[in-house]
Design a protein around this motif. Structure first.
Motif, PDB file in Angstrom:
ATOM      1  N   LYS A 255     -22.975 -15.149 -38.192  1.00  0.00           N
ATOM      2  CA  LYS A 255     -22.330 -14.364 -37.145  1.00  0.00           C
ATOM      3  C   LYS A 255     -22.322 -15.162 -35.844  1.00  0.00           C
ATOM      4  O   LYS A 255     -23.265 -15.884 -35.519  1.00  0.00           O
ATOM      5  N   ARG A 256     -21.265 -15.010 -35.088  1.00  0.00           N
ATOM      6  CA  ARG A 256     -21.084 -15.775 -33.861  1.00  0.00           C
ATOM      7  C   ARG A 256     -21.292 -14.861 -32.657  1.00  0.00           C
ATOM      8  O   ARG A 256     -20.678 -13.794 -32.563  1.00  0.00           O
ATOM      9  N   ILE A 257     -22.168 -15.284 -31.751  1.00  0.00           N
ATOM     10  CA  ILE A 257     -22.465 -14.509 -30.538  1.00  0.00           C
ATOM     11  C   ILE A 257     -22.120 -15.371 -29.328  1.00  0.00           C
ATOM     12  O   ILE A 257     -22.607 -16.503 -29.190  1.00  0.00           O
ATOM     13  N   GLY A 258     -21.277 -14.850 -28.461  1.00  0.00           N
ATOM     14  CA  GLY A 258     -20.914 -15.546 -27.235  1.00  0.00           C
ATOM     15  C   GLY A 258     -21.849 -15.150 -26.101  1.00  0.00           C
ATOM     16  O   GLY A 258     -21.978 -13.967 -25.789  1.00  0.00           O
ATOM     17  N   TRP A 259     -22.506 -16.123 -25.501  1.00  0.00           N
ATOM     18  CA  TRP A 259     -23.470 -15.878 -24.428  1.00  0.00           C
ATOM     19  C   TRP A 259     -22.751 -15.919 -23.078  1.00  0.00           C
ATOM     20  O   TRP A 259     -22.274 -16.949 -22.625  1.00  0.00           O
ATOM     21  N   VAL A 290     -24.707 -18.184 -34.855  1.00  0.00           N
ATOM     22  CA  VAL A 290     -24.216 -19.282 -34.031  1.00  0.00           C
ATOM     23  C   VAL A 290     -24.076 -18.757 -32.608  1.00  0.00           C
ATOM     24  O   VAL A 290     -23.334 -17.801 -32.352  1.00  0.00           O
ATOM     25  N   ILE A 291     -24.809 -19.356 -31.683  1.00  0.00           N
ATOM     26  CA  ILE A 291     -24.781 -18.933 -30.279  1.00  0.00           C
ATOM     27  C   ILE A 291     -23.978 -19.953 -29.483  1.00  0.00           C
ATOM     28  O   ILE A 291     -24.253 -21.157 -29.541  1.00  0.00           O
ATOM     29  N   GLU A 292     -22.985 -19.460 -28.747  1.00  0.00           N
ATOM     30  CA  GLU A 292     -22.108 -20.363 -28.005  1.00  0.00           C
ATOM     31  C   GLU A 292     -21.908 -19.835 -26.590  1.00  0.00           C
ATOM     32  O   GLU A 292     -21.556 -18.668 -26.405  1.00  0.00           O
ATOM     33  N   PRO A 293     -22.147 -20.649 -25.557  1.00  0.00           N
ATOM     34  CA  PRO A 293     -21.887 -20.211 -24.183  1.00  0.00           C
ATOM     35  C   PRO A 293     -20.405 -19.892 -23.987  1.00  0.00           C
ATOM     36  O   PRO A 293     -19.532 -20.564 -24.553  1.00  0.00           O
ATOM     37  N   VAL A 294     -20.142 -18.876 -23.178  1.00  0.00           N
ATOM     38  CA  VAL A 294     -18.768 -18.464 -22.886  1.00  0.00           C
ATOM     39  C   VAL A 294     -18.530 -18.639 -21.387  1.00  0.00           C
ATOM     40  O   VAL A 294     -19.274 -18.096 -20.568  1.00  0.00           O
ATOM     41  N   THR A 295     -17.520 -19.382 -21.029  1.00  0.00           N
ATOM     42  CA  THR A 295     -17.158 -19.475 -19.624  1.00  0.00           C
ATOM     43  C   THR A 295     -16.561 -18.150 -19.176  1.00  0.00           C
ATOM     44  O   THR A 295     -16.096 -17.352 -19.998  1.00  0.00           O
ATOM     45  N   ALA A 296     -16.610 -17.902 -17.890  1.00  0.00           N
ATOM     46  CA  ALA A 296     -16.127 -16.622 -17.362  1.00  0.00           C
ATOM     47  C   ALA A 296     -14.742 -16.307 -17.927  1.00  0.00           C
ATOM     48  O   ALA A 296     -13.773 -17.026 -17.649  1.00  0.00           O
ATOM     49  N   ARG A 363      -7.015  -6.707 -23.526  1.00  0.00           N
ATOM     50  CA  ARG A 363      -6.301  -7.711 -24.327  1.00  0.00           C
ATOM     51  C   ARG A 363      -7.065  -9.037 -24.351  1.00  0.00           C
ATOM     52  O   ARG A 363      -7.152  -9.707 -25.401  1.00  0.00           O
ATOM     53  N   THR A 364      -7.646  -9.408 -23.216  1.00  0.00           N
ATOM     54  CA  THR A 364      -8.433 -10.643 -23.158  1.00  0.00           C
ATOM     55  C   THR A 364      -9.665 -10.537 -24.046  1.00  0.00           C
ATOM     56  O   THR A 364     -10.007 -11.475 -24.787  1.00  0.00           O
ATOM     57  N   ALA A 365     -10.339  -9.385 -23.981  1.00  0.00           N
ATOM     58  CA  ALA A 365     -11.537  -9.190 -24.805  1.00  0.00           C
ATOM     59  C   ALA A 365     -11.189  -9.201 -26.289  1.00  0.00           C
ATOM     60  O   ALA A 365     -11.942  -9.737 -27.114  1.00  0.00           O
ATOM     61  N   ALA A 366     -10.050  -8.614 -26.644  1.00  0.00           N
ATOM     62  CA  ALA A 366      -9.637  -8.601 -28.054  1.00  0.00           C
ATOM     63  C   ALA A 366      -9.490 -10.024 -28.579  1.00  0.00           C
ATOM     64  O   ALA A 366      -9.867 -10.321 -29.724  1.00  0.00           O
ATOM     65  N   ALA A 367      -8.975 -10.923 -27.753  1.00  0.00           N
ATOM     66  CA  ALA A 367      -8.855 -12.327 -28.164  1.00  0.00           C
ATOM     67  C   ALA A 367     -10.227 -12.977 -28.320  1.00  0.00           C
ATOM     68  O   ALA A 367     -10.459 -13.777 -29.238  1.00  0.00           O
ATOM     69  N   LEU A 368     -11.168 -12.625 -27.437  1.00  0.00           N
ATOM     70  CA  LEU A 368     -12.526 -13.148 -27.565  1.00  0.00           C
ATOM     71  C   LEU A 368     -13.160 -12.739 -28.883  1.00  0.00           C
ATOM     72  O   LEU A 368     -13.867 -13.528 -29.518  1.00  0.00           O
ATOM     73  N   PHE A 369     -12.903 -11.503 -29.308  1.00  0.00           N
ATOM     74  CA  PHE A 369     -13.526 -11.014 -30.535  1.00  0.00           C
ATOM     75  C   PHE A 369     -12.839 -11.540 -31.795  1.00  0.00           C
ATOM     76  O   PHE A 369     -13.284 -11.251 -32.907  1.00  0.00           O
ATOM     77  N   GLU A 370     -11.794 -12.345 -31.622  1.00  0.00           N
ATOM     78  CA  GLU A 370     -11.288 -13.119 -32.757  1.00  0.00           C
ATOM     79  C   GLU A 370     -12.181 -14.330 -33.011  1.00  0.00           C
ATOM     80  O   GLU A 370     -12.213 -14.860 -34.124  1.00  0.00           O
ATOM     81  N   ARG A 371     -12.923 -14.744 -31.968  1.00  0.00           N
ATOM     82  CA  ARG A 371     -13.841 -15.883 -32.087  1.00  0.00           C
ATOM     83  C   ARG A 371     -15.276 -15.451 -32.306  1.00  0.00           C
ATOM     84  O   ARG A 371     -16.045 -16.163 -32.960  1.00  0.00           O
ATOM     85  N   PHE A 372     -15.657 -14.300 -31.736  1.00  0.00           N
ATOM     86  CA  PHE A 372     -17.056 -13.891 -31.737  1.00  0.00           C
ATOM     87  C   PHE A 372     -17.230 -12.518 -32.378  1.00  0.00           C
ATOM     88  O   PHE A 372     -16.355 -11.650 -32.267  1.00  0.00           O
ATOM     89  N   ASP A 373     -18.397 -12.325 -32.994  1.00  0.00           N
ATOM     90  CA  ASP A 373     -18.769 -11.020 -33.526  1.00  0.00           C
ATOM     91  C   ASP A 373     -19.394 -10.142 -32.446  1.00  0.00           C
ATOM     92  O   ASP A 373     -19.405  -8.918 -32.564  1.00  0.00           O
TER      93      ASP A 373
END
Length: 469
Positions: A255-259, A290-296, A363-373
């Motif tokens: 699972k992918r978590i965006g920090w 998988v933990i990945e930093p997320v830019t603003a 809409r922006t968040a929906a795109a993020l959740f295509e990458r992250f769980d």
């Protein structure tokens, strides 16, 4: 039997069903615990008569099992109606208002077999993330009674932390399930908006910011109460369909978590919070995530403008009857009047513009959740502060321009109705708890529960005390 109050709610219910624990025994232990500790922390208010509660517990023992919460003592946050109990909302304007009926989620809790023993304390009208009001007073943090327990579900979180309750309801507009969970070393779950329907009264279309949800000392109990509280009501639009929640879920490896951290340094943070919460991310990494930093990912100024517009508009609608009554208005706290006046002054065009920003962020968040769980961030930007302060006026030297700006970290999930689950992250240098929130795709409440359960098994934070300092 060992202290039954240390058991999780699911275990208590199972023992009652097996005949190894009676509802009366559990109620006696609960009332004794309340007598022993509530005078210090002031989390339970409007406590019902002990003889009546024991009589109801004995009736539960004699009758058939009524549901998933059969025989379990529960207290309801004092923003919701419980038939026969005062719903003060912490306000002098409502100090004598006795509810005639249960609110919808309360009726579901009662129908599942719970015995409602009273209320849990909240700020006046639930405004502000520090639990104090002129009716019931201030609720103290059990890890240090000189500091805030958070809010607005502060009474519920403290009752859980002190073992006066094993499960509790709460509500969350701007972190009100998440901040007190983090500051009291328990779990709080703001479900997807529409998962737990509100009362089918007044407008049911426009105001989609606040929701009820569960609090507990483990994710399995969050799932237990969420199953009871959730499910559509035919009198309301937009409610999500019923589903079966299970904290076990599937494995979380991969699972992918965006920090989100501090949103690209846009959120002011007190020292030590980010480091502690990043330690919680390491637990997930050890479990195979998988933990990945997320830019603003979006303009924070735009989110704040949208949020404060829509929040004040919503608050003004709720307070309109009291604002129109001059005698009642004099009893309101200044921040409530400020929110109401601000909302009443808004034009339809301003509300529309705020909602367009909200839609852009969805809409922006929906795109993020295509990458992250899930996305992750702290549950608060400050450590629990002195109990005699109304709210923090500054964080790390940065001034706060409103009474709630210090809880800006709650806005990304709240603005667009995303599920957000607060996990205990451990203890800071002063021995005070802090939490981390997991934010999920809209409707993916089950996915967050599965992540939280895997984390809980590896940490068991609610069973621990801070190290000696």
């Amino acid at each position: 039997m060992d202290d039954v109050l240390e058991l999780e709610a699911g275990a208590q219910v199972a023992l009652i069903a097996q005949g190894r624990l009676s509802a009366e025994e559990l109620m006696r232990a609960t009332l004794a615990r309340i007598e022993a500790v509530n005078g210090t922390v002031n989390a339970i208010v409007a406590l019902r008569d002990a003889d009546t509660l024991l009589s109801e517990a004995r009736a539960a023992d004699k009758g058939p099992g009524r549901g998933a919460l059969h025989g379990l003592p529960v207290a309801i946050k004092d923003l919701a109606n419980v038939a026969g109990i005062v719903t003060s909302e912490g306000s002098p304007a409502y100090v004598d208002r006795v509810a005639q009926t249960d609110d919808l989620h309360v009726a579901r809790i009662r129908a599942a077999g719970a015995i409602i023993l009273g209320k849990t304390n909240t700020p006046e009208f639930g405004l502000g993330s520090h639990t104090f009001n002129p009716v019931h007073g201030v609720t103290h943090n059990p890890y240090d009674p000189t500091v805030s327990c958070g809010g607005s579900s502060g009474g519920a979180a403290v009752a859980l932390a002190t073992r006066m309750l094993s499960i509790a309801d709460g509500s969350d507009m701007m972190g009100s399930l998440r901040n007190p969970a983090g500051w009291n070393n328990v779990y709080g779950f703001r479900p997807s908006w529409g998962r737990v329907p509100a009362e089918p009264e007044g407008d049911t279309y426009l105001h989609q910011l606040s929701t009820n949800g569960p609090m507990a000392r483990c994710p399995a109990d969050l799932a237990l109460l969420l199953k009871v509280m959730s499910g559509p009501d035919p009198r309301r639009p937009h409610d999500l369909p019923a589903m079966r929640f299970d904290a076990e879920g599937a494995g979380i490896s991969g699972k992918r978590i965006g920090w989100l951290g501090d949103w690209g340094r846009a959120w002011a943070m007190e020292d030590g919070i980010l480091d502690l919460c990043q330690g919680a991310m390491e637990v997930f990494a050890e479990a195979g995530c998988v933990i990945e930093p997320v830019t603003a990912p979006f303009s924070l100024d735009a989110l704040w403008d949208s949020w404060t517009m829509l929040r004040s508009w919503s608050v003004s609608v709720g307070l309109a009857p009291l604002m129109a009554d001059q005698a009642a208005r004099k009893k309101l706290k200044d921040t409530a009047i400020w929110e109401a006046e601000r909302g009443m002054a808004m034009s339809a065009a301003e509300v529309q513009a705020a909602s367009e920003i909200r839609s852009d962020w969805f809409r922006t968040a929906a795109a993020l959740f295509e990458r992250f769980d899930a996305l992750a961030a702290p549950t608060a930007q400050v450590w629990p502060f002195a109990i005699d302060r109304a709210y923090p006026e500054a964080i790390a030297g940065q001034g706060m321009d409103t009474y709630h700006r210090w809880m800006e970290v709650a806005v990304p999930a709240s603005l667009i109705g995303l599920p957000a689950l607060a996990l205990p992250a451990g203890f800071g240098p002063r021995g005070l708890p802090m939490g981390v929130q997991l934010i999920g795709r809209y409707g993916n409440d089950q996915g967050l529960l599965a992540l939280a359960e895997a984390y809980h098994r590896r940490t068991l934070w609610p069973q621990k005390r801070p190290p000696e300092t």
